[in-house]
Design a protein around this motif. Sequence first.
Motif, PDB file in Angstrom:
ATOM      1  N   GLY A 158      21.498 -14.886  80.590  1.00 25.15           N
ATOM      2  CA  GLY A 158      20.514 -15.252  79.581  1.00 25.15           C
ATOM      3  C   GLY A 158      21.148 -15.837  78.339  1.00 25.15           C
ATOM      4  N   GLU A 159      20.311 -16.082  77.377  1.00 25.96           N
ATOM      5  CA  GLU A 159      20.748 -16.715  76.144  1.00 25.96           C
ATOM      6  C   GLU A 159      21.539 -15.741  75.285  1.00 25.96           C
ATOM      7  OE1 GLU A 159      18.600 -19.339  72.654  1.00 25.96           O
ATOM      8  OE2 GLU A 159      17.513 -18.840  74.485  1.00 25.96           O
TER       9      GLU A 159
ATOM     10  N   ASP B 156      18.937 -14.593  64.532  1.00 30.22           N
ATOM     11  CA  ASP B 156      18.667 -15.621  65.534  1.00 30.22           C
ATOM     12  C   ASP B 156      17.886 -15.045  66.717  1.00 30.22           C
ATOM     13  OD1 ASP B 156      20.008 -17.445  63.973  1.00 30.22           O
ATOM     14  OD2 ASP B 156      21.850 -17.415  65.177  1.00 30.22           O
ATOM     15  N   LEU B 157      18.248 -13.843  67.118  1.00 27.87           N
ATOM     16  CA  LEU B 157      17.531 -13.164  68.223  1.00 27.87           C
ATOM     17  C   LEU B 157      16.078 -12.929  67.844  1.00 27.87           C
ATOM     18  CD1 LEU B 157      17.262 -11.558  70.872  1.00 27.87           C
ATOM     19  CD2 LEU B 157      18.132  -9.571  69.619  1.00 27.87           C
ATOM     20  N   LEU B 158      15.853 -12.397  66.638  1.00 29.24           N
ATOM     21  CA  LEU B 158      14.474 -12.133  66.191  1.00 29.24           C
ATOM     22  C   LEU B 158      13.674 -13.414  66.065  1.00 29.24           C
ATOM     23  CD1 LEU B 158      15.133  -9.310  63.565  1.00 29.24           C
ATOM     24  CD2 LEU B 158      14.142  -9.082  65.855  1.00 29.24           C
ATOM     25  N   ALA B 159      14.299 -14.475  65.586  1.00 32.42           N
ATOM     26  CA  ALA B 159      13.607 -15.768  65.477  1.00 32.42           C
ATOM     27  C   ALA B 159      13.196 -16.259  66.861  1.00 32.42           C
ATOM     28  CB  ALA B 159      14.500 -16.782  64.771  1.00 32.42           C
ATOM     29  N   ASP B 160      14.066 -16.083  67.846  1.00 32.82           N
ATOM     30  CA  ASP B 160      13.748 -16.496  69.213  1.00 32.82           C
ATOM     31  C   ASP B 160      12.608 -15.664  69.791  1.00 32.82           C
ATOM     32  OD1 ASP B 160      14.534 -18.130  71.644  1.00 32.82           O
ATOM     33  OD2 ASP B 160      14.696 -16.096  72.442  1.00 32.82           O
ATOM     34  N   LEU B 161      12.606 -14.370  69.500  1.00 34.58           N
ATOM     35  CA  LEU B 161      11.557 -13.482  70.010  1.00 34.58           C
ATOM     36  C   LEU B 161      10.201 -13.805  69.401  1.00 34.58           C
ATOM     37  CD1 LEU B 161      13.414 -10.058  70.010  1.00 34.58           C
ATOM     38  CD2 LEU B 161      12.750 -11.407  72.003  1.00 34.58           C
ATOM     39  N   ASN B 162      10.193 -14.281  68.174  1.00 32.22           N
ATOM     40  CA  ASN B 162       8.929 -14.580  67.476  1.00 32.22           C
ATOM     41  C   ASN B 162       8.388 -15.968  67.774  1.00 32.22           C
ATOM     42  OD1 ASN B 162       8.641 -12.078  66.198  1.00 32.22           O
ATOM     43  ND2 ASN B 162      10.122 -12.689  64.629  1.00 32.22           N
ATOM     44  N   ASP B 163       9.122 -16.776  68.534  1.00 31.91           N
ATOM     45  CA  ASP B 163       8.637 -18.111  68.899  1.00 31.91           C
ATOM     46  C   ASP B 163       7.541 -18.052  69.915  1.00 31.91           C
ATOM     47  OD1 ASP B 163      10.218 -19.445  67.161  1.00 31.91           O
ATOM     48  OD2 ASP B 163      11.805 -19.898  68.614  1.00 31.91           O
TER      49      ASP B 163
END
Length: 92
Positions: A77-78, A85-92
């Motif tokens: 995975g990514e 950065d992880l939280l930003a990806d989760l909130n997309d």
Amino acid sequence: MSRIAVPLDTMVPISKFSRGSASSEFAKVADGVPVTVLKNSEPAYFIISVNDYRKFCEAEKELANLEARLEAEHGIGERFENVEDLLADLND
């Protein structure tokens, strides 16, 4: 397409829903026993109870969590540089 085995007494042709008998078909739904709606003599829809729907949703979440854990354990995975950065990806 794989075959689905369903009890015969829970099969209902879709045409019954246009003839005003939908409420009697909904009444047949029990926990663990969905009503199978047939379209062109093939299962097209399932009517399930609220309890069964909740169980399905919970099982879906558990599966997603297990898949994520498996990917994390195997480095699949990514990858992220930081938590933001992880939280930003989760909130997309």
